[in-house]
Motif scaffolding. Structure first.
Motif, PDB file in Angstrom:
ATOM      1  N   ASN A 161       0.835  -1.210   0.000  1.00  0.00           N
ATOM      2  CA  ASN A 161       0.000   0.000   0.000  1.00  0.00           C
ATOM      3  C   ASN A 161       0.866   1.254   0.000  1.00  0.00           C
ATOM      4  O   ASN A 161       0.549   2.241  -0.675  1.00  0.00           O
ATOM      5  CB  ASN A 161      -0.936   0.010   1.216  1.00  0.00           C
ATOM      6  CG  ASN A 161      -1.994  -1.054   1.125  1.00  0.00           C
ATOM      7  OD1 ASN A 161      -2.445  -1.396   0.041  1.00  0.00           O
ATOM      8  ND2 ASN A 161      -2.379  -1.603   2.255  1.00  0.00           N
ATOM      9  N   GLU A 162       1.947   1.224   0.748  1.00  0.00           N
ATOM     10  CA  GLU A 162       2.850   2.374   0.791  1.00  0.00           C
ATOM     11  C   GLU A 162       3.499   2.600  -0.572  1.00  0.00           C
ATOM     12  O   GLU A 162       3.620   3.743  -1.028  1.00  0.00           O
ATOM     13  CB  GLU A 162       3.914   2.161   1.876  1.00  0.00           C
ATOM     14  CG  GLU A 162       3.325   2.116   3.276  1.00  0.00           C
ATOM     15  CD  GLU A 162       4.286   1.596   4.329  1.00  0.00           C
ATOM     16  OE1 GLU A 162       5.487   1.399   4.017  1.00  0.00           O
ATOM     17  OE2 GLU A 162       3.840   1.371   5.463  1.00  0.00           O
ATOM     18  N   LEU A 163       3.885   1.519  -1.216  1.00  0.00           N
ATOM     19  CA  LEU A 163       4.483   1.620  -2.546  1.00  0.00           C
ATOM     20  C   LEU A 163       3.467   2.148  -3.556  1.00  0.00           C
ATOM     21  O   LEU A 163       3.796   2.983  -4.409  1.00  0.00           O
ATOM     22  CB  LEU A 163       5.011   0.246  -2.977  1.00  0.00           C
ATOM     23  CG  LEU A 163       6.006   0.168  -4.115  1.00  0.00           C
ATOM     24  CD1 LEU A 163       7.196   1.094  -3.900  1.00  0.00           C
ATOM     25  CD2 LEU A 163       6.474  -1.263  -4.294  1.00  0.00           C
ATOM     26  N   THR A 164       2.226   1.709  -3.449  1.00  0.00           N
ATOM     27  CA  THR A 164       1.153   2.218  -4.316  1.00  0.00           C
ATOM     28  C   THR A 164       1.017   3.729  -4.153  1.00  0.00           C
ATOM     29  O   THR A 164       0.933   4.467  -5.146  1.00  0.00           O
ATOM     30  CB  THR A 164      -0.184   1.524  -4.000  1.00  0.00           C
ATOM     31  OG1 THR A 164      -0.045   0.119  -4.224  1.00  0.00           O
ATOM     32  CG2 THR A 164      -1.312   2.079  -4.851  1.00  0.00           C
TER      33      THR A 164
ATOM     34  N   ALA B 255      -1.668  -0.035  -8.091  1.00  0.00           N
ATOM     35  CA  ALA B 255      -1.523  -1.071  -7.071  1.00  0.00           C
ATOM     36  C   ALA B 255      -0.929  -2.338  -7.680  1.00  0.00           C
ATOM     37  O   ALA B 255      -0.094  -3.009  -7.061  1.00  0.00           O
ATOM     38  CB  ALA B 255      -2.879  -1.363  -6.421  1.00  0.00           C
ATOM     39  N   GLN B 256      -1.334  -2.650  -8.901  1.00  0.00           N
ATOM     40  CA  GLN B 256      -0.781  -3.818  -9.590  1.00  0.00           C
ATOM     41  C   GLN B 256       0.716  -3.599  -9.854  1.00  0.00           C
ATOM     42  O   GLN B 256       1.517  -4.526  -9.712  1.00  0.00           O
ATOM     43  CB  GLN B 256      -1.531  -4.066 -10.890  1.00  0.00           C
ATOM     44  CG  GLN B 256      -1.143  -5.363 -11.564  1.00  0.00           C
ATOM     45  CD  GLN B 256      -1.979  -5.641 -12.805  1.00  0.00           C
ATOM     46  OE1 GLN B 256      -2.508  -4.725 -13.440  1.00  0.00           O
ATOM     47  NE2 GLN B 256      -2.095  -6.901 -13.161  1.00  0.00           N
ATOM     48  N   ALA B 257       1.100  -2.385 -10.201  1.00  0.00           N
ATOM     49  CA  ALA B 257       2.513  -2.078 -10.407  1.00  0.00           C
ATOM     50  C   ALA B 257       3.304  -2.295  -9.118  1.00  0.00           C
ATOM     51  O   ALA B 257       4.422  -2.820  -9.141  1.00  0.00           O
ATOM     52  CB  ALA B 257       2.683  -0.642 -10.911  1.00  0.00           C
ATOM     53  N   ALA B 258       2.718  -1.921  -7.997  1.00  0.00           N
ATOM     54  CA  ALA B 258       3.384  -2.142  -6.706  1.00  0.00           C
ATOM     55  C   ALA B 258       3.539  -3.636  -6.442  1.00  0.00           C
ATOM     56  O   ALA B 258       4.605  -4.089  -5.995  1.00  0.00           O
ATOM     57  CB  ALA B 258       2.592  -1.472  -5.584  1.00  0.00           C
ATOM     58  N   ASP B 259       2.498  -4.402  -6.721  1.00  0.00           N
ATOM     59  CA  ASP B 259       2.567  -5.860  -6.531  1.00  0.00           C
ATOM     60  C   ASP B 259       3.691  -6.476  -7.359  1.00  0.00           C
ATOM     61  O   ASP B 259       4.381  -7.387  -6.911  1.00  0.00           O
ATOM     62  CB  ASP B 259       1.250  -6.529  -6.931  1.00  0.00           C
ATOM     63  CG  ASP B 259       0.084  -6.177  -6.024  1.00  0.00           C
ATOM     64  OD1 ASP B 259       0.318  -5.699  -4.891  1.00  0.00           O
ATOM     65  OD2 ASP B 259      -1.066  -6.389  -6.444  1.00  0.00           O
ATOM     66  N   ILE B 260       3.862  -5.984  -8.575  1.00  0.00           N
ATOM     67  CA  ILE B 260       4.868  -6.535  -9.487  1.00  0.00           C
ATOM     68  C   ILE B 260       6.278  -6.112  -9.076  1.00  0.00           C
ATOM     69  O   ILE B 260       7.185  -6.929  -8.959  1.00  0.00           O
ATOM     70  CB  ILE B 260       4.576  -6.100 -10.941  1.00  0.00           C
ATOM     71  CG1 ILE B 260       3.276  -6.743 -11.429  1.00  0.00           C
ATOM     72  CG2 ILE B 260       5.744  -6.424 -11.869  1.00  0.00           C
ATOM     73  CD1 ILE B 260       2.727  -6.144 -12.718  1.00  0.00           C
ATOM     74  N   THR B 261       6.442  -4.813  -8.847  1.00  0.00           N
ATOM     75  CA  THR B 261       7.792  -4.290  -8.616  1.00  0.00           C
ATOM     76  C   THR B 261       8.323  -4.574  -7.219  1.00  0.00           C
ATOM     77  O   THR B 261       9.538  -4.616  -7.028  1.00  0.00           O
ATOM     78  CB  THR B 261       7.839  -2.781  -8.879  1.00  0.00           C
ATOM     79  OG1 THR B 261       6.920  -2.129  -7.988  1.00  0.00           O
ATOM     80  CG2 THR B 261       7.490  -2.462 -10.322  1.00  0.00           C
TER      81      THR B 261
END
Length: 181
Positions: free
Chosen positions: A27-30, A71-77
């Protein structure tokens, strides 16, 4: 969900399986990534545009829905993934992830995060059993791995087939049916 992953052959010695809600860093990365993408860019994402139209949101788009690609980008990266198995409709999400990666890397002055590539199956998109859209949990047109015999029968009986094939002696048309895609 983890048992479903194991049942279809995902090897936990090669693949990290985690409970997303137990990782607040995602969530923080998002939130950080939201500074690297504009609202207009999110709205131009073909997958998001299609989903907005399909759900009838028009201009009343929930912010969480619009920001899902971030959010998907955060999950991936977060896991430095370089290959992501997706359906063809998710390719714009992968492109958007790579845009965020490039912007972040440019901002910090070195390549901290790698770009990723989509891994497509031979079938780019599975049709839902309703024949109207892609298979999706949120659209309720799936047959889940742990479905009961009763649930499977109900879904199969509801599958879209040739609307012109009203009697057994009528010629059928394969094109457009769920099984033909």
């Amino acid at each position: 969900m983890a048992t479903d992953y194991l049942a279809v052959g995902i090897d936990p010695t090669k693949t990290t399986i985690c409970v997303q809600s137990c990782l607040p860093a995602l969530n923080e990365l998002t939130m950080l990534y939201l500074n690297f993408v504009t609202v207009s860019r999110l709205e131009r994402n073909p997958t998001i545009k299609s989903e907005i139209q399909m759900r009838g949101f028009e201009r009343d788009i929930p912010a969480g829905f619009l920001c899902y690609p971030v959010a998907q980008a955060a999950d991936i990266t977060a896991f430095k993934a370089t290959v992501v198995p997706v359906g063809e409709d998710q390719i714009p999400m992968i492109e958007q992830t790579n845009e965020i990666v490039r912007r972040l890397n440019r901002q910090i002055g070195h390549d901290l995060l790698p770009e990723c590539k989509a891994l497509l199956s031979n079938v780019g998109r599975l049709p839902g059993f309703d024949g109207k859209a892609k298979m999706s949990k949120s659209l309720g047109n799936t047959i889940v791995l742990d479905a009961t015999d009763k649930d499977i029968k109900k879904a199969v009986n509801a599958m879209y087939t040739d609307p012109n094939h009203l009697r057994i002696e009528d010629p059928g048309q394969v094109e457009g049916n769920v099984g033909s895609k």
